[in-house]
Design a protein around this motif. Structure first.
Motif: not given
Length: 1087
Positions: A152, A185, A228, A233
Motif C-alpha cells: 500500500q 499509487p 491511493r 491510501s
C-alpha cells in the motif's frame, strides 16, 4: 558613470572580478529644488560551481521496492535547472511510476527489471553562465524475487503527516507529494474546507505537483494530497500561509502648488504583515529633515497648508515589511509663475472647408492660468456649442466654414499676470474632379485618352498622379501624362486594366477611376503572321565583377512586331544545362546591362517575343566566370517550430548554388529566448536546412536568425524571426462550463477561456464532447456514442444541434493546441425538454366480425417525452372511395389494444392513429380494414354475383343437373325392386343423435334458418352423396359447422359444405366469395 547621464556602467570585460562589485547600490539625483533617490539595486555575481566529488555505490534493489536517486546539485546563483539523461544525452523517460522531484532527485514508486542500467546521470544547467555540470553516473541493478509483494502507498516526500509552506503573494505556489507503492499509487489533491482556485490551478509531474499561479491571501489553508492504490491510501496535509511584500494602493504623485495654496501627499500600501510607512524629505528621514511649518505628517499622508516657495522638496515614501519594500519619489514644487504661452505667435493653421480645425494654445503658470479665446483684435469672447474648449488650451471648431477664416487670440491669466497670443486660420475650398475619366473600349494598336479635369483652391498647388491597377504606370514611352489627361499610344493587351487619377494637395486628396478594355483589331487576310526568328550574333562587352553588357541582332519579325526580348542564363558551374530567366527588355532594345552574381560561370541566350508567340532561343553567348565574394543574402523562410515539448527545430530554405557567391557555403544558426536577458547562442552548420536545439522550456518564444557564410566571409547581418519551442498538451480544462437548453433538439454551451499560459502551444480552438446518457421516458441506458464539435479560435460558446428530446446528456469541453487536446472539464449534465413523439411503431387490425374490429399497436420508437394518450380517428369508405364522417377517440397511454364495436357490417374503414405528449401530437399512421358480411346474405351474394353471372358455371350446373337426374332415376328403379342403400342401414343401426332432426325450439341453428318459414333442418339434408357415413364425421361437434365459417346453409335452410371434400375459409372482409363452390356443394344445394 556615463557623461550627462545617471547611468553607472560596470565593465569587467577588460579585467577585474565581478565579486569586487557585489553589493547594494542606490542612485541619488540632486539639484537646488531637492533630492530624489532610487530603489536599492542589488548586484550579485552569477556562480556555477563544480559538483562535489563523491563515491557512488551501485544501487541494488528488489523488484517492486521504492528507490530515490539523489542529485544534490551544487548551489549556484541563480539556482540551476536539473534534468536526468543517459550516456547518449537522451532524457530518461518519466511516468507516474518514475519522476523527478522539485529538489532534482529521481523517485521510483516501485522498480521494475527494465530500470536496470548504469547511466543514470543528473545534469545541472546554469543558464546565466551558459554552462552545464554533470554528476557521476549512478548504477541501478534490480533483482527479481517471486512472487513480487504488492504494497500500500507510503509517502517518499514530504515525510510525516503534516508540513508547512510559506509563499509570497503573486508568486507561484508549488506543492509536491511523491509516493511509493505497488501498484503505482495515483495522487489526488484537495483543499480542506474549500475548492482549488479555478483557472489558476495546474497539475504537473503526473499530478504529483500542485501548482497555483498568482497566489493571494485567499489561497492560504490546508492542502491535502492523497496517494491511493488498490491496497489502501496515505495522505499528507500541507499548511500554506500566503504572506505579501508591500504593494501599492495609492502611490504618491507630484504636486505643483502656488504660494499660499494647500495640498496633500498620500502614500498607501498593503501587505502581510501590514507594511510600515515612513517618509523622507530630499533623501533624509523627515524626522531629522529641516522643519517646514506648512508641513504636517499624519501616518500615510503629508498635509501642506499655506505653502511658501521654500517648501519645495522631493519627498520619498517607504513602505516596508519583512518581505520587501516600496519606494516612491514625489516632487512638491511651489511656484509663483505668471502665465506663459508656449505656442509660437502668429502660427498659421490651414484646413479644408467642412472639416474640423484645432487651434493650439499650450500654456504654463502657477497658479494654473485660465484660458479665453477671442476672434479678431476687438472681438468678443468665444462661447457657444459651435466651439469646443479643451483642458490643454486648444480651441476646436468642429465644422470650419469659409467665414471661420481670420485671427484668433488666446489669453492666459492668473493672479500674477496675463499674456496673449494670436494664431491665424485659413479655410480652403475642397479639391474636386469636375470631369472624371470614363470607361473605354479600344482596339489593339489604337490610341486612347483619359481626362481628369480638376477644380481646386487657388492658394493650393495640386499634383496629379496616374495609377494602373493601383500601381505605378509602366515605364513605357507609350504612356503620355498631360496636364488634364493620360494618353496611351499603340495600345496592347497588357494595357487592359483600371486607371486611377489621384489629385493631392497639402490638405486633401481626391481620386477617380475608369476601366480600359482592349479588343483585337480586325485581321488583314492578306498578311500571314508568325513567330519571330531567333536573334543572332550575341556579344559580351564591358565585363565587370558584377555586370556585363549583352548585345544581339534581332531576327525577322514575320509581320508581327517584336514586343520584347527575354534574356536567359546558364550557370555552367552549378547547374549546367539548366536555363534560367534573367530579365526582359522592350522589342526596340538590342543591348542590355546585366547584373551578375559572384562565383557563376555565365552563358546567355535571347528569345524574341511577338503577339504570335516566342521564337526559338538564340545560340548561347561566350562563357563569363565571375569572381567569388561574400554571400549577398541570407536564407529565406526561417522558422522555429518545436517538434517535441523540449526542443526547437530551426529550418530555413538553403541558398541556391549561384547564391553562395563562393565555395564552402555554411550557415551560422543563432537563437536566444525572447524577453529574457540572455546572450545569443550560435552554432555553424554545414550546407543543410535544419538544426534542432534540445533542452528548451515548453512553448516559449525564441529570437532566431540564420546567417550564410562561405570561404570568403559572412553575409550581411540577418533579420530576426520569432519562433516557438515545442508544444505540449494543454494543462487545464476550460472552466465555468454552462449549458443553456434552447429547445428539445438544440442547446448552447458556454465556457471560460483558459489562460494562454496554460495552453502551452498555439491555441487552435475548443472541442465539445457530448453524449446521450439515457432517455428520460424509458430510463434505459444504451451504448454511449460520443459526438464531437470543434470550435476554432478563442471562441467561448457553441451550439449543439441534433439532440434527442426528453433525454439526459453529458458534455465536457477541452482546449486544443497543435499538440493535441487538454484535459476535459468536469462532465456537465443537462436535460432536453419533451417533444412530440414519433409515430406508433405499428398498427394491426385483427378479428373482423359483423360489427367489430380489434386494433393492436406498438408504442412510438421515440416517445420524446411522457406519453399522455393516443388519438384514434376513423371513417367509413364507400364503393366509390368517398369518405364518411370522421370519429375521434382518445385512448389512455397505457393501453395497447382496443375493440371497436357497433360498426357497420361489410364496410371498409380507414383508421388514423398517433401518440401525444404534453407538447403535442406526433406523426400518424394509417390503416384500412373491412367488417365481414351476414353469412346468409354472403352465400346468396356469392351465388348471385360470383357464380350465376359466370357462363362456364351455368354450363357446369346444367351437366350436374343432368347427372343427378340420371342418378335419381337409377335409385328409383332399385328402390322399387325392394333394395336399401347402405346409408339408410347405418342410420337405422346407429341412430346417431347428431343426425336426428333439430327441434324447432332448440335454437342451435336458429340464426341460419330461412327468414320466411323458419323450418327446422331436415335429416335428409345431411345424408352424404356417397351413401356412407364415416365414424369421424359423426364425432365432429356442431361448433365445427354451426359457428364456424367452413359450412354454409342454402336458401331453404339445408346445410352444405361438410361433405364438400375440404373445409373452405371465407375472406375476412366478407364482401364476396374468394372462389366458386365445389360441384358437390352445388349438388347438395340443387337437391
Amino acid at each position: 558613470m556615463k557623461p550627462n547621464s545617471g547611468t553607472l556602467v560596470i565593465n569587467i570585460m577588460n579585467g577585474g572580478k565581478a565579486e569586487a562589485y557585489e553589493g547594494v547600490y542606490q542612485c541619488t539625483a540632486r539639484n537646488e529644488r531637492g533630492a530624489a533617490i532610487s530603489n536599492n539595486i542589488v548586484i550579485r555575481p552569477s556562480r556555477s560551481p563544480l559538483w562535489t566529488k563523491e563515491k557512488l555505490e551501485p544501487n541494488q534493489v528488489r523488484e517492486g521496492d521504492s528507490l530515490v536517486l539523489h542529485c544534490r546539485p551544487p548551489v549556484g546563483l541563480p539556482p540551476p535547472i536539473i534534468f536526468w539523461m543517459d550516456n547518449a544525452f537522451q532524457r530518461l523517460p518519466q511516468s507516474e511510476r518514475v519522476s523527478q522531484g522539485l529538489n532534482g532527485d529521481l523517485y521510483f514508486s516501485n522498480v521494475q527489471p527494465e530500470d536496470t542500467r548504469e547511466d543514470y546521470i543528473c545534469y545541472a544547467r546554469f543558464n546565466h553562465t551558459q554552462t552545464i555540470q554533470q554528476k557521476q553516473p549512478i548504477s541501478v541493478k534490480v533483482f527479481s524475487t517471486k512472487p513480487v509483494t504488492e504494497r500500500q502507498p507510503i509517502l517518499l516526500t514530504p515525510t510525516g503527516s503534516t508540513s508547512t509552506k510559506v509563499e509570497l503573494r503573486g508568486n507561484v505556489l508549488l506543492l509536491e507529494c511523491i509516493a511509493a507503492g505497488l501498484p503505482t499509487p495515483v495522487i489526488h489533491w484537495i483543499k480542506e474546507g474549500g475548492e482549488l482556485p479555478a483557472n489558476r490551478t495546474f497539475f504537473e509531474n503526473f499530478k504529483k505537483t500542485l501548482k497555483i499561479i498568482d497566489v493571494s491571501e485567499a489561497d492560504s489553508g490546508n492542502y491535502k494530497c492523497i496517494a491511493r492504490n488498490i491496497l489502501g491510501s496515505a495522505h499528507h496535509v500541507i499548511s500554506v500561509t500566503v504572506k505579501a511584500a508591500p504593494y501599492w494602493i495609492t502611490a504618491p504623485r507630484n504636486l505643483v502648488l502656488s504660494p499660499g495654496e494647500d495640498g496633500t501627499l498620500i502614500c498607501r500600501a498593503n501587505g502581510n504583515p501590514k507594511p510600515n510607512i515612513s517618509w523622507l524629505a530630499n533623501g533624509v528621514p523627515i524626522a531629522i529633515a529641516p522643519e517646514d511649518p506648512s508641513r504636517k505628517v499624519d501616518g500615510d499622508t503629508i498635509i501642506f497648508s499655506h505653502v511658501q516657495e521654500r517648501s519645495s522638496a522631493v519627498y520619498q515614501c517607504n513602505a516596508s515589511n519583512e518581505y520587501g519594500y516600496l519606494l516612491a519619489n514625489a516632487f512638491v514644487n511651489v511656484l509663483a509663475e505668471p502665465p506663459r504661452i508656449l505656442t509660437p505667435a502668429n502660427k498659421l493653421y490651414q484646413v479644408i472647408a467642412d472639416s474640423p480645425a484645432l487651434l493650439d494654445c499650450a500654456y504654463f503658470g502657477s497658479p494654473k492660468p485660465e484660458i479665453e479665446w477671442f476672434k479678431g483684435v476687438k472681438g468678443s469672447i468665444l462661447r457657444g456649442s459651435e466651439y469646443v474648449f479643451h483642458d490643454n488650451g486648444t480651441l476646436e471648431i468642429p465644422v470650419a466654414q469659409k467665414d471661420s477664416t481670420g485671427t484668433y487670440t488666446c489669453v492666459a491669466r492668473n493672479e500674477l499676470g496675463k499674456i496673449q497670443n494670436e494664431v491665424q486660420l485659413e479655410v480652403k475650398d475642397p479639391t474636386m474632379i469636375i470631369k472624371q475619366p470614363e470607361y473605354k473600349v479600344i482596339q489593339r494598336y489604337g490610341q486612347v485618352s483619359f481626362e481628369c479635369i480638376i477644380k481646386h483652391d487657388s492658394t493650393l498647388l495640386p499634383t496629379v498622379i496616374w495609377l494602373k491597377d493601383n500601381d505605378e504606370l509602366p515605364d513605357d514611352e507609350r504612356f503620355l501624362v498631360g496636364k488634364d489627361n493620360l494618353t496611351i499610344m499603340n495600345v496592347t493587351d497588357k494595357d487592359d486594366g483600371t486607371y486611377t487619377c489621384i489629385v493631392n494637395t497639402t490638405l486633401d486628396s481626391v481620386s477617380a477611376s475608369a476601366v480600359l478594355t482592349v479588343v483585337a483589331a480586325p485581321p488583314t487576310p492578306a498578311i500571314i503572321y508568325a513567330r519571330p526568328n531567333p536573334p543572332f550574333d550575341l556579344e559580351l562587352t564591358g565585363q565587370l565583377e558584377r555586370s556585363v553588357e549583352l548585345s544581339w541582332i534581332p531576327g525577322d519579325e514575320n509581320n508581327s512586331p517584336i514586343t520584347n526580348f527575354v534574356i536567359e542564363y546558364e550557370d555552367g558551374l552549378h547547374e549546367p544545362g539548366v536555363w534560367n530567366y534573367q530579365t526582359e527588355v522592350p522589342g526596340t532594345q538590342t543591348t542590355v546591362q546585366l547584373k551578375l552574381s559572384p562565383y557563376v560561370n555565365y552563358s546567355f541566350r535571347v528569345i524574341a517575343v511577338n503577339e504570335i508567340g516566342r521564337s526559338q532561343p538564340s545560340e548561347p553567348s561566350e562563357q563569363y566566370l565571375t569572381k567569388s565574394a561574400n554571400p549577398d543574402e541570407n536564407p529565406s523562410n526561417v522558422q522555429g517550430i518545436g517538434s517535441e515539448p523540449d526542443n526547437l527545430v530551426i529550418t530555413w530554405e538553403s541558398l541556391k548554388g549561384f547564391q553562395s557567391n563562393g565555395p564552402g557555403l555554411q550557415y551560422k544558426v543563432s537563437w536566444r529566448q525572447k524577453d529574457v536577458d540572455d546572450e545569443w547562442t550560435s552554432v555553424i552548420v554545414a550546407n543543410v536546412s535544419k538544426y534542432i536545439v534540445s533542452g528548451t522550456p515548453t512553448f516559449v518564444p525564441y529570437e532566431i536568425k540564420v546567417q550564410a557564410l562561405n570561404d570568403l566571409g559572412y553575409a550581411p547581418e540577418p533579420s530576426e524571426v520569432i519562433g516557438h519551442s515545442g508544444e505540449d498538451l494543454p494543462m487545464v480544462a476550460p472552466g465555468n462550463v454552462q449549458v443553456h437548453v434552447i429547445n428539445s433538439t438544440l442547446a448552447k454551451v458556454h465556457w471560460d477561456p483558459v489562460p494562454l499560459k496554460t495552453v502551452r502551444g498555439h491555441l487552435q480552438g475548443y472541442k465539445v464532447y457530448y453524449w446521450k446518457v439515457q432517455s428520460l421516458s424509458r430510463r434505459s441506458r444504451r451504448h454511449v456514442e460520443k459526438k464531437i464539435l470543434t470550435f476554432r479560435g478563442n471562441k467561448t460558446f457553441g451550439m449543439l444541434p441534433g439532440l434527442e428530446p426528453y433525454s439526459s446528456y453529458k458534455l465536457n469541453v477541452r482546449v486544443v493546441n497543435g499538440k493535441g487536446e487538454g484535459p476535459a472539464s468536469p462532465d456537465k449534465v443537462f436535460k432536453t425538454p419533451e417533444g412530440v413523439p414519433s409515430s406508433p411503431s405499428f398498427l394491426k387490425i385483427t378479428n373482423p366480425t359483423l360489427d367489430s374490429l380489434t386494433l393492436e399497436w406498438g408504442s412510438p420508437t421515440h416517445p420524446n417525452g411522457v406519453l399522455t394518450s393516443y388519438i384514434l380517428k376513423f371513417q367509413p369508405i364507400n364503393n366509390t372511395h368517398e369518405l364518411g364522417p370522421l370519429v375521434e377517440i382518445r385512448i389512455p397511454a397505457n393501453e395497447s389494444s382496443l375493440i371497436l364495436k357497433n360498426l357497420n357490417y361489410s364496410t371498409r374503414y380507414k383508421f388514423y392513429f398517433n401518440a401525444q405528449t404534453s407538447v403535442g401530437s406526433g406523426n400518424q399512421i394509417t390503416e384500412e380494414a373491412v367488417t365481414i358480411m351476414d353469412e346468409g346474405k354472403m352465400a346468396m351474394a356469392s351465388r348471385q354475383v360470383d357464380i350465376a353471372t359466370q357462363g362456364w358455371f351455368i354450363g357446369l350446373m346444367c351437366a350436374v343437373a343432368l347427372l343427378i337426374l340420371i342418378l335419381l332415376i337409377v335409385c328409383f328403379i332399385r328402390r322399387n325392386k325392394g333394395g336399401k342403400y347402405p346409408v339408410k342401414e347405418k342410420e337405422d343401426a346407429h341412430a346417431d343423435p347428431e343426425i336426428q332432426p333439430m327441434k324447432e325450439d332448440d335454437g342451435t341453428f336458429g340464426e341460419y334458418s330461412d327468414a320466411e318459414d323458419h323450418k327446422p333442418l331436415k335429416k335428409g339434408s345431411r345424408t352424404p352423396s356417397d351413401r356412407t357415413v364415416k365414424k369421424e364425421d359423426s364425432d365432429d361437434s356442431l361448433v365445427d359447422y354451426g359457428e364456424g365459417v367452413n359450412g354454409q346453409f342454402n336458401e331453404d335452410g339445408s346445410f352444405i359444405g361438410q361433405y364438400s371434400g375440404k373445409k373452405e375459409k371465407e375472406p375476412a372482409e366478407g364482401n364476396e366469395s374468394s372462389e366458386a363452390p365445389s360441384p358437390v356443394n352445388a349438388m347438395n344445394s340443387f337437391v
